[in-house]
Write a protein that holds these residues in place. Structure first.
Motif, PDB file in Angstrom:
ATOM      1  N   MET A  97      -4.961  -2.311  31.400  1.00 28.81           N
ATOM      2  CA  MET A  97      -3.590  -2.382  30.957  1.00 28.81           C
ATOM      3  C   MET A  97      -3.568  -2.635  29.449  1.00 28.81           C
ATOM      4  O   MET A  97      -4.353  -3.420  28.943  1.00 28.81           O
ATOM      5  N   THR A  98      -2.655  -1.965  28.763  1.00 27.59           N
ATOM      6  CA  THR A  98      -2.558  -2.168  27.320  1.00 27.59           C
ATOM      7  C   THR A  98      -1.335  -3.004  26.991  1.00 27.59           C
ATOM      8  O   THR A  98      -0.329  -2.956  27.692  1.00 27.59           O
ATOM      9  N   ASP A  99      -1.455  -3.774  25.935  1.00 26.75           N
ATOM     10  CA  ASP A  99      -0.354  -4.613  25.475  1.00 26.75           C
ATOM     11  C   ASP A  99       0.285  -3.924  24.283  1.00 26.75           C
ATOM     12  O   ASP A  99      -0.287  -3.905  23.192  1.00 26.75           O
ATOM     13  N   ARG A 100       1.452  -3.338  24.491  1.00 26.83           N
ATOM     14  CA  ARG A 100       2.117  -2.569  23.448  1.00 26.83           C
ATOM     15  C   ARG A 100       3.187  -3.382  22.704  1.00 26.83           C
ATOM     16  O   ARG A 100       4.001  -2.813  21.995  1.00 26.83           O
ATOM     17  N   LYS A 101       3.175  -4.712  22.864  1.00 28.81           N
ATOM     18  CA  LYS A 101       4.107  -5.537  22.089  1.00 28.81           C
ATOM     19  C   LYS A 101       3.723  -5.452  20.626  1.00 28.81           C
ATOM     20  O   LYS A 101       2.548  -5.476  20.279  1.00 28.81           O
ATOM     21  N   LEU A 102       4.721  -5.367  19.779  1.00 29.49           N
ATOM     22  CA  LEU A 102       4.464  -5.332  18.337  1.00 29.49           C
ATOM     23  C   LEU A 102       4.494  -6.751  17.781  1.00 29.49           C
ATOM     24  O   LEU A 102       5.398  -7.525  18.082  1.00 29.49           O
ATOM     25  N   TRP A 103       3.483  -7.057  16.985  1.00 34.25           N
ATOM     26  CA  TRP A 103       3.378  -8.362  16.356  1.00 34.25           C
ATOM     27  C   TRP A 103       3.591  -8.247  14.858  1.00 34.25           C
ATOM     28  O   TRP A 103       3.075  -7.340  14.211  1.00 34.25           O
ATOM     29  N   SER A 104       4.318  -9.218  14.319  1.00 30.19           N
ATOM     30  CA  SER A 104       4.502  -9.332  12.872  1.00 30.19           C
ATOM     31  C   SER A 104       3.451 -10.300  12.338  1.00 30.19           C
ATOM     32  O   SER A 104       2.607 -10.807  13.081  1.00 30.19           O
ATOM     33  N   TYR A 105       3.531 -10.571  11.055  1.00 33.11           N
ATOM     34  CA  TYR A 105       2.629 -11.557  10.458  1.00 33.11           C
ATOM     35  C   TYR A 105       2.699 -12.892  11.216  1.00 33.11           C
ATOM     36  O   TYR A 105       1.688 -13.551  11.427  1.00 33.11           O
ATOM     37  N   LYS A 106       3.912 -13.282  11.623  1.00 31.35           N
ATOM     38  CA  LYS A 106       4.112 -14.565  12.292  1.00 31.35           C
ATOM     39  C   LYS A 106       3.337 -14.648  13.603  1.00 31.35           C
ATOM     40  O   LYS A 106       2.667 -15.652  13.873  1.00 31.35           O
ATOM     41  N   GLU A 107       3.418 -13.616  14.430  1.00 32.69           N
ATOM     42  CA  GLU A 107       2.717 -13.631  15.712  1.00 32.69           C
ATOM     43  C   GLU A 107       1.197 -13.574  15.534  1.00 32.69           C
ATOM     44  O   GLU A 107       0.454 -14.242  16.250  1.00 32.69           O
ATOM     45  N   ILE A 108       0.755 -12.785  14.562  1.00 36.87           N
ATOM     46  CA  ILE A 108      -0.680 -12.711  14.280  1.00 36.87           C
ATOM     47  C   ILE A 108      -1.181 -14.080  13.825  1.00 36.87           C
ATOM     48  O   ILE A 108      -2.213 -14.565  14.291  1.00 36.87           O
ATOM     49  N   ALA A 109      -0.434 -14.709  12.932  1.00 34.60           N
ATOM     50  CA  ALA A 109      -0.817 -16.030  12.425  1.00 34.60           C
ATOM     51  C   ALA A 109      -0.919 -17.046  13.560  1.00 34.60           C
ATOM     52  O   ALA A 109      -1.877 -17.822  13.617  1.00 34.60           O
ATOM     53  N   ASP A 162       0.362  -0.493  12.929  1.00 37.70           N
ATOM     54  CA  ASP A 162       0.639   0.537  13.923  1.00 37.70           C
ATOM     55  C   ASP A 162       2.051   1.085  13.769  1.00 37.70           C
ATOM     56  O   ASP A 162       2.355   2.188  14.222  1.00 37.70           O
ATOM     57  N   HIS A 163       2.913   0.302  13.128  1.00 38.57           N
ATOM     58  CA  HIS A 163       4.314   0.689  12.984  1.00 38.57           C
ATOM     59  C   HIS A 163       4.875  -0.005  11.748  1.00 38.57           C
ATOM     60  O   HIS A 163       4.509  -1.148  11.463  1.00 38.57           O
ATOM     61  N   VAL A 164       5.747   0.671  11.034  1.00 39.94           N
ATOM     62  CA  VAL A 164       6.447   0.066   9.901  1.00 39.94           C
ATOM     63  C   VAL A 164       7.927   0.330  10.097  1.00 39.94           C
ATOM     64  O   VAL A 164       8.336   1.460  10.351  1.00 39.94           O
ATOM     65  N   GLU A 165       8.711  -0.734  10.031  1.00 39.27           N
ATOM     66  CA  GLU A 165      10.152  -0.622  10.206  1.00 39.27           C
ATOM     67  C   GLU A 165      10.841  -1.375   9.081  1.00 39.27           C
ATOM     68  O   GLU A 165      10.561  -2.556   8.865  1.00 39.27           O
ATOM     69  N   SER A 166      11.706  -0.680   8.357  1.00 35.82           N
ATOM     70  CA  SER A 166      12.400  -1.276   7.211  1.00 35.82           C
ATOM     71  C   SER A 166      11.419  -1.900   6.229  1.00 35.82           C
ATOM     72  O   SER A 166      11.670  -2.962   5.666  1.00 35.82           O
ATOM     73  N   GLY A 167      10.270  -1.260   6.060  1.00 33.82           N
ATOM     74  CA  GLY A 167       9.262  -1.736   5.121  1.00 33.82           C
ATOM     75  C   GLY A 167       8.383  -2.870   5.635  1.00 33.82           C
ATOM     76  O   GLY A 167       7.496  -3.327   4.936  1.00 33.82           O
ATOM     77  N   LYS A 168       8.632  -3.335   6.866  1.00 33.81           N
ATOM     78  CA  LYS A 168       7.858  -4.439   7.429  1.00 33.81           C
ATOM     79  C   LYS A 168       6.790  -3.893   8.372  1.00 33.81           C
ATOM     80  O   LYS A 168       7.097  -3.102   9.259  1.00 33.81           O
ATOM     81  N   PRO A 169       5.540  -4.351   8.198  1.00 35.59           N
ATOM     82  CA  PRO A 169       4.459  -3.862   9.066  1.00 35.59           C
ATOM     83  C   PRO A 169       4.409  -4.611  10.393  1.00 35.59           C
ATOM     84  O   PRO A 169       4.707  -5.802  10.469  1.00 35.59           O
ATOM     85  N   TYR A 170       4.008  -3.870  11.424  1.00 34.61           N
ATOM     86  CA  TYR A 170       3.826  -4.449  12.760  1.00 34.61           C
ATOM     87  C   TYR A 170       2.561  -3.857  13.370  1.00 34.61           C
ATOM     88  O   TYR A 170       2.218  -2.705  13.108  1.00 34.61           O
ATOM     89  N   TRP A 171       1.903  -4.659  14.195  1.00 34.33           N
ATOM     90  CA  TRP A 171       0.678  -4.239  14.873  1.00 34.33           C
ATOM     91  C   TRP A 171       0.849  -4.455  16.363  1.00 34.33           C
ATOM     92  O   TRP A 171       1.468  -5.430  16.791  1.00 34.33           O
TER      93      TRP A 171
END
Length: 65
Positions: free
Chosen positions: A1-13, A36-45
Motif C-alpha cells: 500500500m502506498t501513502d499518497r498524503k502530501l507533506w509540507s515542511y511542517k509534517e516532514i519536520a 512531488d507537488h507544488v501548489e501556490s509556490g509551496k512544495p509538498y512531498w
C-alpha cells in the motif's frame, strides 16, 4: 500500500524530529528529494517519498522513524 498524503515542511519536520526551518535548509542545500507537488509556490512531498529518503539518508544507521 502506498501513502499518497502530501507533506509540507511542517509534517516532514515532525516526522524526523527537527524544526521546519531545518527541513527548508535541507532543501536549499539539495539534501531533500525534489517535491512531488507544488501548489501556490509551496512544495509538498508524498509521505512515502519522505520515508524512503529518511531510510536512505546519510547518518540514519538503520534507525526507525
Amino acid at each position: 500500500m502506498t501513502d499518497r498524503k502530501l507533506w509540507s515542511y511542517k509534517e516532514i519536520a515532525a516526522h524526523i524530529r527537527v524544526q521546519p526551518d531545518t527541513v527548508r535548509s535541507y532543501r536549499k542545500h539539495g539534501l531533500l528529494p525534489p517535491p512531488d507537488h507544488v501548489e501556490s509556490g509551496k512544495p509538498y512531498w508524498y509521505a512515502d517519498t519522505i520515508r524512503v529518503w529518511v531510510a536512505n539518508r546519510p547518518g540514519n544507521r538503520g534507525r526507525r522513524e
